[in-house]
Motif scaffolding. Structure first.
Motif, PDB file in Angstrom:
ATOM      1  N   LEU A  75       0.832  -1.202   0.000  1.00 54.75           N
ATOM      2  CA  LEU A  75       0.000   0.000   0.000  1.00 54.75           C
ATOM      3  C   LEU A  75       0.865   1.250   0.000  1.00 54.75           C
ATOM      4  CD1 LEU A  75      -2.761   1.305   0.079  1.00 54.75           C
ATOM      5  CD2 LEU A  75      -2.765   1.051   2.574  1.00 54.75           C
ATOM      6  N   ALA A  76       1.976   1.237   0.745  1.00 54.81           N
ATOM      7  CA  ALA A  76       2.880   2.386   0.766  1.00 54.81           C
ATOM      8  C   ALA A  76       3.456   2.656  -0.617  1.00 54.81           C
ATOM      9  CB  ALA A  76       4.013   2.142   1.767  1.00 54.81           C
ATOM     10  N   VAL A  77       3.831   1.595  -1.326  1.00 54.37           N
ATOM     11  CA  VAL A  77       4.365   1.739  -2.684  1.00 54.37           C
ATOM     12  C   VAL A  77       3.293   2.284  -3.619  1.00 54.37           C
ATOM     13  CG1 VAL A  77       5.327   0.516  -4.674  1.00 54.37           C
ATOM     14  CG2 VAL A  77       6.088  -0.071  -2.373  1.00 54.37           C
ATOM     15  N   SER A  78       2.070   1.789  -3.475  1.00 55.60           N
ATOM     16  CA  SER A  78       0.955   2.280  -4.297  1.00 55.60           C
ATOM     17  C   SER A  78       0.732   3.766  -4.075  1.00 55.60           C
ATOM     18  CB  SER A  78      -0.319   1.492  -3.962  1.00 55.60           C
ATOM     19  OG  SER A  78      -1.442   2.060  -4.606  1.00 55.60           O
ATOM     20  N   LEU A  79       0.711   4.193  -2.821  1.00 58.56           N
ATOM     21  CA  LEU A  79       0.521   5.614  -2.504  1.00 58.56           C
ATOM     22  C   LEU A  79       1.650   6.462  -3.071  1.00 58.56           C
ATOM     23  CD1 LEU A  79      -0.611   5.194   1.208  1.00 58.56           C
ATOM     24  CD2 LEU A  79      -2.049   6.026  -0.664  1.00 58.56           C
ATOM     25  N   LEU A  80       2.876   5.973  -2.920  1.00 56.41           N
ATOM     26  CA  LEU A  80       4.034   6.712  -3.413  1.00 56.41           C
ATOM     27  C   LEU A  80       3.978   6.886  -4.928  1.00 56.41           C
ATOM     28  CD1 LEU A  80       6.841   7.995  -2.909  1.00 56.41           C
ATOM     29  CD2 LEU A  80       7.818   5.695  -3.167  1.00 56.41           C
ATOM     30  N   ASP A  81       3.724   5.807  -5.647  1.00 58.21           N
ATOM     31  CA  ASP A  81       3.683   5.881  -7.109  1.00 58.21           C
ATOM     32  C   ASP A  81       2.535   6.764  -7.600  1.00 58.21           C
ATOM     33  OD1 ASP A  81       5.923   4.322  -7.572  1.00 58.21           O
ATOM     34  OD2 ASP A  81       4.796   2.448  -7.661  1.00 58.21           O
ATOM     35  N   ARG A  82       1.403   6.661  -6.943  1.00 56.27           N
ATOM     36  CA  ARG A  82       0.259   7.497  -7.344  1.00 56.27           C
ATOM     37  C   ARG A  82       0.577   8.975  -7.135  1.00 56.27           C
ATOM     38  NH1 ARG A  82      -4.252   5.371  -3.670  1.00 56.27           N
ATOM     39  NH2 ARG A  82      -5.405   7.151  -4.535  1.00 56.27           N
ATOM     40  N   PHE A  83       1.219   9.296  -6.025  1.00 58.62           N
ATOM     41  CA  PHE A  83       1.535  10.699  -5.747  1.00 58.62           C
ATOM     42  C   PHE A  83       2.616  11.223  -6.693  1.00 58.62           C
ATOM     43  CE2 PHE A  83       3.781  14.064  -3.354  1.00 58.62           C
ATOM     44  CZ  PHE A  83       2.719  14.936  -3.157  1.00 58.62           C
ATOM     45  N   LEU A  84       3.665  10.429  -6.904  1.00 56.67           N
ATOM     46  CA  LEU A  84       4.740  10.856  -7.795  1.00 56.67           C
ATOM     47  C   LEU A  84       4.248  11.037  -9.230  1.00 56.67           C
ATOM     48  CD1 LEU A  84       7.764   8.661  -6.606  1.00 56.67           C
ATOM     49  CD2 LEU A  84       7.263  11.044  -6.035  1.00 56.67           C
ATOM     50  N   SER A  85       3.194  10.325  -9.588  1.00 51.72           N
ATOM     51  CA  SER A  85       2.691  10.404 -10.967  1.00 51.72           C
ATOM     52  C   SER A  85       1.821  11.636 -11.216  1.00 51.72           C
ATOM     53  CB  SER A  85       1.913   9.143 -11.321  1.00 51.72           C
ATOM     54  OG  SER A  85       0.655   9.112 -10.654  1.00 51.72           O
ATOM     55  N   PHE A 102       4.415   5.828   3.689  1.00 51.82           N
ATOM     56  CA  PHE A 102       4.598   4.664   4.554  1.00 51.82           C
ATOM     57  C   PHE A 102       3.750   4.789   5.818  1.00 51.82           C
ATOM     58  CE2 PHE A 102       7.074   2.495   7.941  1.00 51.82           C
ATOM     59  CZ  PHE A 102       7.070   1.200   7.429  1.00 51.82           C
ATOM     60  N   TYR A 103       3.752   5.967   6.411  1.00 49.11           N
ATOM     61  CA  TYR A 103       3.020   6.195   7.657  1.00 49.11           C
ATOM     62  C   TYR A 103       1.505   6.100   7.436  1.00 49.11           C
ATOM     63  CZ  TYR A 103       2.681   7.977  12.462  1.00 49.11           C
ATOM     64  OH  TYR A 103       2.457   8.113  13.808  1.00 49.11           O
ATOM     65  N   ILE A 104       1.041   6.621   6.308  1.00 51.61           N
ATOM     66  CA  ILE A 104      -0.380   6.504   5.967  1.00 51.61           C
ATOM     67  C   ILE A 104      -0.761   5.032   5.834  1.00 51.61           C
ATOM     68  CG2 ILE A 104      -2.115   6.959   4.176  1.00 51.61           C
ATOM     69  CD1 ILE A 104      -0.551   9.559   3.542  1.00 51.61           C
ATOM     70  N   ALA A 105       0.100   4.263   5.162  1.00 50.17           N
ATOM     71  CA  ALA A 105      -0.166   2.834   4.989  1.00 50.17           C
ATOM     72  C   ALA A 105      -0.166   2.101   6.325  1.00 50.17           C
ATOM     73  CB  ALA A 105       0.877   2.226   4.048  1.00 50.17           C
ATOM     74  N   VAL A 106       0.780   2.448   7.179  1.00 49.45           N
ATOM     75  CA  VAL A 106       0.865   1.819   8.506  1.00 49.45           C
ATOM     76  C   VAL A 106      -0.421   2.072   9.291  1.00 49.45           C
ATOM     77  CG1 VAL A 106       2.020   1.920  10.759  1.00 49.45           C
ATOM     78  CG2 VAL A 106       3.381   1.849   8.665  1.00 49.45           C
ATOM     79  N   LYS A 139      -0.894  15.840   4.602  1.00 45.56           N
ATOM     80  CA  LYS A 139      -2.106  16.536   4.152  1.00 45.56           C
ATOM     81  C   LYS A 139      -2.071  16.767   2.638  1.00 45.56           C
ATOM     82  CE  LYS A 139      -4.942  20.635   5.167  1.00 45.56           C
ATOM     83  NZ  LYS A 139      -4.980  21.218   3.826  1.00 45.56           N
ATOM     84  N   ILE A 140      -0.908  17.165   2.125  1.00 44.20           N
ATOM     85  CA  ILE A 140      -0.770  17.373   0.677  1.00 44.20           C
ATOM     86  C   ILE A 140      -1.019  16.071  -0.078  1.00 44.20           C
ATOM     87  CG2 ILE A 140       0.867  17.898  -1.174  1.00 44.20           C
ATOM     88  CD1 ILE A 140       2.237  19.850   0.759  1.00 44.20           C
ATOM     89  N   ILE A 141      -0.420  14.976   0.404  1.00 41.99           N
ATOM     90  CA  ILE A 141      -0.571  13.684  -0.252  1.00 41.99           C
ATOM     91  C   ILE A 141      -2.039  13.256  -0.275  1.00 41.99           C
ATOM     92  CG2 ILE A 141      -0.055  11.209  -0.079  1.00 41.99           C
ATOM     93  CD1 ILE A 141       2.701  12.020   1.055  1.00 41.99           C
ATOM     94  N   MET A 142      -2.697  13.357   0.859  1.00 40.74           N
ATOM     95  CA  MET A 142      -4.087  12.931   0.939  1.00 40.74           C
ATOM     96  C   MET A 142      -4.992  13.774   0.044  1.00 40.74           C
ATOM     97  SD  MET A 142      -4.128  10.289   2.845  1.00 40.74           S
ATOM     98  CE  MET A 142      -5.867  10.098   3.226  1.00 40.74           C
ATOM     99  N   LYS A 148      -8.258   8.919  -1.115  1.00 44.87           N
ATOM    100  CA  LYS A 148      -8.485   7.513  -1.458  1.00 44.87           C
ATOM    101  C   LYS A 148      -7.217   6.723  -1.150  1.00 44.87           C
ATOM    102  CE  LYS A 148     -11.766   8.616  -5.153  1.00 44.87           C
ATOM    103  NZ  LYS A 148     -12.040   8.553  -6.611  1.00 44.87           N
ATOM    104  N   VAL A 149      -7.275   5.928  -0.103  1.00 43.92           N
ATOM    105  CA  VAL A 149      -6.088   5.231   0.388  1.00 43.92           C
ATOM    106  C   VAL A 149      -6.086   3.749   0.019  1.00 43.92           C
ATOM    107  CG1 VAL A 149      -4.810   4.545   2.452  1.00 43.92           C
ATOM    108  CG2 VAL A 149      -5.780   6.847   2.297  1.00 43.92           C
ATOM    109  N   LYS A 150      -7.158   3.053   0.352  1.00 39.65           N
ATOM    110  CA  LYS A 150      -7.178   1.585   0.222  1.00 39.65           C
ATOM    111  C   LYS A 150      -7.278   1.147  -1.233  1.00 39.65           C
ATOM    112  CE  LYS A 150      -6.835   0.432   4.567  1.00 39.65           C
ATOM    113  NZ  LYS A 150      -7.860  -0.316   5.265  1.00 39.65           N
ATOM    114  N   ALA A 151      -6.173   1.195  -1.935  1.00 41.96           N
ATOM    115  CA  ALA A 151      -6.138   0.827  -3.344  1.00 41.96           C
ATOM    116  C   ALA A 151      -6.147  -0.691  -3.521  1.00 41.96           C
ATOM    117  CB  ALA A 151      -4.882   1.412  -3.995  1.00 41.96           C
TER     118      ALA A 151
END
Length: 303
Positions: A75-85, A102-106, A139-142, A148-151
């Motif tokens: 999930l952390a990798v998914s969030l990171l890639d989505r944000f970087l894109s 990572f912290y959001i995923a945790v 906050k910026i990431i969210m 939308k977190v649970k991908a």
């Protein structure tokens, strides 16, 4: 969140598969943004594939250090890639972005009692920013990901596929089939592949299917090969995956794992990472937290 574990009241495979595939495209990283990263020069000014891969490897180390689940890492990798894109960030901000993802995923997947304090997470990862920086970045990431977190990650597809195939092969003996298609082994392979940027552009369902096919191919079990092949073919048809696409991604999985096996790096699930530090070092790390300078303002520029 869509649970994929079998149990009383669990939706059927078809229902779970449809729920995941319906959401898949909506949670996929923006391809145009990933291509910009792919073509960027490694000059310290732009986000590059190499920097992203290094950050994911750091997140893998943190996952193992804290003993967190594969779900948390994926999930952390998914969030990171989505944000970087969708956001242009400078390399100096990447560690903050990565740790926040990572912290959001945790916080989304682990039990509350196991969630570390943000300042402890910063000190353990030895990053140069503060808790206020993390709060602002989170906050910026969210906001950019529309909360939308649970991908539907590749791991969730893999677990669903594995459970379905075990049911298909149960006539042969469930325990024996688990040895043939080891979920633990495939999760390790999936985590290793997550460290490679190329898989960021691949649909999670196709990625998971390729890992499953690679594992089946590598086992070379003539007694069960026909039954396994039949189950995989049926699953491929349900997903409407073309033979050429599956073959291509399966080859990428094999290439990635071959390279991973020959490098001098930690392998997932071989042993849990332990960081041992002296009392003096621990005091220095704790004290240094209060000396950390704040990051410059992070521009919110989208692709």
């Amino acid at each position: 969140m869509i649970d994929t574990a079998a149990g009383p009241g669990t939706p059927s495979f078809a229902v779970q598969l449809k729920a995941l595939t319906d959401l898949e495209a909506r949670y996929q990283p923006k391809l145009s943004g990933l291509r910009l990263i792919e073509g960027a020069q490694d000059n310290g000014l732009r986000m590059t594939m190499r920097l992203r891969e290094l950050e994911v490897k750091d997140l893998l180390s943190l996952t193992r250090f804290f003993g967190f689940s594969s779900e948390t890492f994926s999930l952390a990798v998914s969030l990171l890639d989505r944000f970087l894109s969708v956001m242009k960030i400078q390399p100096k901000h990447l560690s903050c972005v990565g740790l926040c993802c990572f912290y959001i995923a945790v916080k989304s997947t682990e039990e509350e009692k196991n969630v570390p304090m943000a300042n402890d997470l910063i000190r353990i990862s030895q990053n140069r920013f503060t808790v206020s920086d993390m709060i602002r970045m989170e906050k910026i990431i969210m906001e950019k990901l529309y909360w939308k977190v649970k991908a539907p990650t590749a791991l969730r597809f893999l677990r669903l596929f594995h459970s379905h195939i075990q049911e298909q092969l149960s006539v042969r003996g469930k325990d024996r089939c688990k040895k043939i298609l080891s979920l633990e082994r495939m999760e390790s392979q999936l985590k290793a592949c997550h460290c490679s940027f190329v898989f960021s552009k691949i649909k999670p369902s196709l990625f998971a299917m390729a890992v499953l096919c690679f594992e089946a191919q590598e086992q070379h079990d003539p007694e069960h090969s026909d039954k396994i092949s039949e189950a995989l073919t049926s699953l491929q048809q349900k997903l409407n995956i073309k033979d050429g696409d599956l073959l291509c991604v399966r080859e990428l999985v094999g290439k990635c794992l071959a390279e991973y096996a020959t490098t001098k790096c930690y392998k997932p699930n071989i042993q849990r990472l332990r960081w041992t530090i002296s009392g003096r070092t621990a005091r220095q790390l704790k004290h240094s937290y209060y000396k950390i300078t704040h990051l410059p303002t992070i521009p919110e520029s989208a692709f």
